[in-house]
Motif scaffolding. Structure first.
Motif, PDB file in Angstrom:
ATOM      1  N   ASN A  45      -3.903   0.268  -2.024  1.00 37.51           N
ATOM      2  CA  ASN A  45      -4.073  -1.109  -1.524  1.00 37.51           C
ATOM      3  C   ASN A  45      -3.870  -1.543  -2.841  1.00 37.51           C
ATOM      4  O   ASN A  45      -4.205  -1.564  -3.334  1.00 37.51           O
ATOM      5  CB  ASN A  45      -5.506  -1.191  -0.835  1.00 37.51           C
ATOM      6  CG  ASN A  45      -5.627   0.135   0.782  1.00 37.51           C
ATOM      7  OD1 ASN A  45      -4.067   0.714   0.998  1.00 37.51           O
ATOM      8  ND2 ASN A  45      -6.618   0.229   1.242  1.00 37.51           N
ATOM      9  N   GLN A 101      -5.707   6.993  -1.700  1.00 38.13           N
ATOM     10  CA  GLN A 101      -4.656   5.346  -0.919  1.00 38.13           C
ATOM     11  C   GLN A 101      -5.055   4.500  -1.932  1.00 38.13           C
ATOM     12  O   GLN A 101      -5.988   4.499  -2.233  1.00 38.13           O
ATOM     13  CB  GLN A 101      -6.044   5.283  -0.055  1.00 38.13           C
ATOM     14  CG  GLN A 101      -5.496   4.172   1.124  1.00 38.13           C
ATOM     15  CD  GLN A 101      -4.378   4.306   1.419  1.00 38.13           C
ATOM     16  OE1 GLN A 101      -4.063   4.673   2.859  1.00 38.13           O
ATOM     17  NE2 GLN A 101      -3.246   2.761   1.482  1.00 38.13           N
ATOM     18  N   ARG A 158      -0.211   5.781   0.503  1.00 37.46           N
ATOM     19  CA  ARG A 158      -1.146   6.645  -0.074  1.00 37.46           C
ATOM     20  C   ARG A 158      -0.367   8.507  -0.226  1.00 37.46           C
ATOM     21  O   ARG A 158       0.520   8.667   0.025  1.00 37.46           O
ATOM     22  CB  ARG A 158      -1.088   6.946   1.563  1.00 37.46           C
ATOM     23  CG  ARG A 158      -1.994   8.611   1.948  1.00 37.46           C
ATOM     24  CD  ARG A 158      -2.381   8.445   3.517  1.00 37.46           C
ATOM     25  NE  ARG A 158      -3.386   9.892   3.854  1.00 37.46           N
ATOM     26  CZ  ARG A 158      -4.493   9.712   3.416  1.00 37.46           C
ATOM     27  NH1 ARG A 158      -5.215   8.568   3.058  1.00 37.46           N
ATOM     28  NH2 ARG A 158      -5.106  11.046   4.285  1.00 37.46           N
ATOM     29  N   SER A 169       0.525  -1.421  -0.144  1.00 39.59           N
ATOM     30  CA  SER A 169       0.253  -0.027  -0.259  1.00 39.59           C
ATOM     31  C   SER A 169       1.243   1.265   0.409  1.00 39.59           C
ATOM     32  O   SER A 169       2.759   0.916   0.721  1.00 39.59           O
ATOM     33  CB  SER A 169      -1.055  -0.099   1.305  1.00 39.59           C
ATOM     34  OG  SER A 169      -1.804  -0.695   0.585  1.00 39.59           O
ATOM     35  N   ARG A 208      -9.775  -1.065  -5.322  1.00 37.70           N
ATOM     36  CA  ARG A 208      -8.253  -1.242  -4.358  1.00 37.70           C
ATOM     37  C   ARG A 208      -8.057   0.420  -3.914  1.00 37.70           C
ATOM     38  O   ARG A 208      -7.295   0.187  -3.043  1.00 37.70           O
ATOM     39  CB  ARG A 208      -7.489  -1.915  -5.792  1.00 37.70           C
ATOM     40  CG  ARG A 208      -7.747  -3.102  -5.882  1.00 37.70           C
ATOM     41  CD  ARG A 208      -6.613  -3.706  -6.423  1.00 37.70           C
ATOM     42  NE  ARG A 208      -6.548  -2.886  -7.871  1.00 37.70           N
ATOM     43  CZ  ARG A 208      -5.861  -2.037  -7.988  1.00 37.70           C
ATOM     44  NH1 ARG A 208      -4.270  -2.062  -7.568  1.00 37.70           N
ATOM     45  NH2 ARG A 208      -5.160  -1.850  -9.637  1.00 37.70           N
TER      46      ARG A 208
END
Length: 115
Positions: A83, A81, A19, A17, A66
Motif C-alpha cells: 500500500n 500486500q 498484491r 496498491s 506500508r
C-alpha cells in the motif's frame, strides 16, 4: 524440483496498491522462512520482508507500515500486500527462502510506480 512463481505486479500510480503472490514448491515452502526481495533499476537486490512458518514477520525499514507479508501454508503461497506505493518501490520482486539457501530464482514480477 524447486519452483518459485511470482505474480501480481503491474503499473500503479504513487499512493496506489498492489498484491503480489508467490507460489512455491512444497519442498522449499514447508521448510523455510519465506521472504520477498526486490531489485530496483541499477541497484543490487535487497530483501523486503520475511515471514516464518509460524507467521512471525519482519520488514525493511523503508516499507514498514506500508507492506504486509502473509502466507498460506496449506496452499504453499506467500503474499505481499503493498500500500501507499512510492516510485522508489519500483523494481522486480522475487520470493525465495529467507535467508537465501540456494541461488535459484523465479522470473519475478515487475512493479512500476509512476510519479
Amino acid at each position: 524440483q524447486v519452483q518459485l512463481v511470482e505474480s501480481g505486479g503491474g503499473l500503479v500510480q504513487t499512493g496506489g496498491s498492489l498484491r503480489l503472490s508467490c507460489a512455491a514448491s512444497g519442498r522449499i515452502f514447508s521448510i523455510n522462512t519465506m521472504g520477498w526481495y526486490r531489485r530496483a533499476p541499477g541497484k543490487e537486490r535487497e530483501w523486503v520482508a520475511y515471514i516464518t512458518r509460524g507467521g512471525s514477520t519482519n520488514y525493511r525499514d523503508s516499507v514498514k507500515g506500508r507492506f504486509t507479508i502473509s502466507r498460506d501454508n496449506a496452499k504453499n503461497m506467500v503474499y505481499l500486500q503493498m500500500n501507499s506505493l512510492k516510485p522508489e518501490d519500483t523494481g522486480v520482486y522475487y520470493c525465495n527462502a529467507f535467508p537465501i539457501l540456494r541461488d535459484y530464482w523465479g522470473q519475478g514480477t515487475q512493479v512500476t510506480v509512476s510519479s
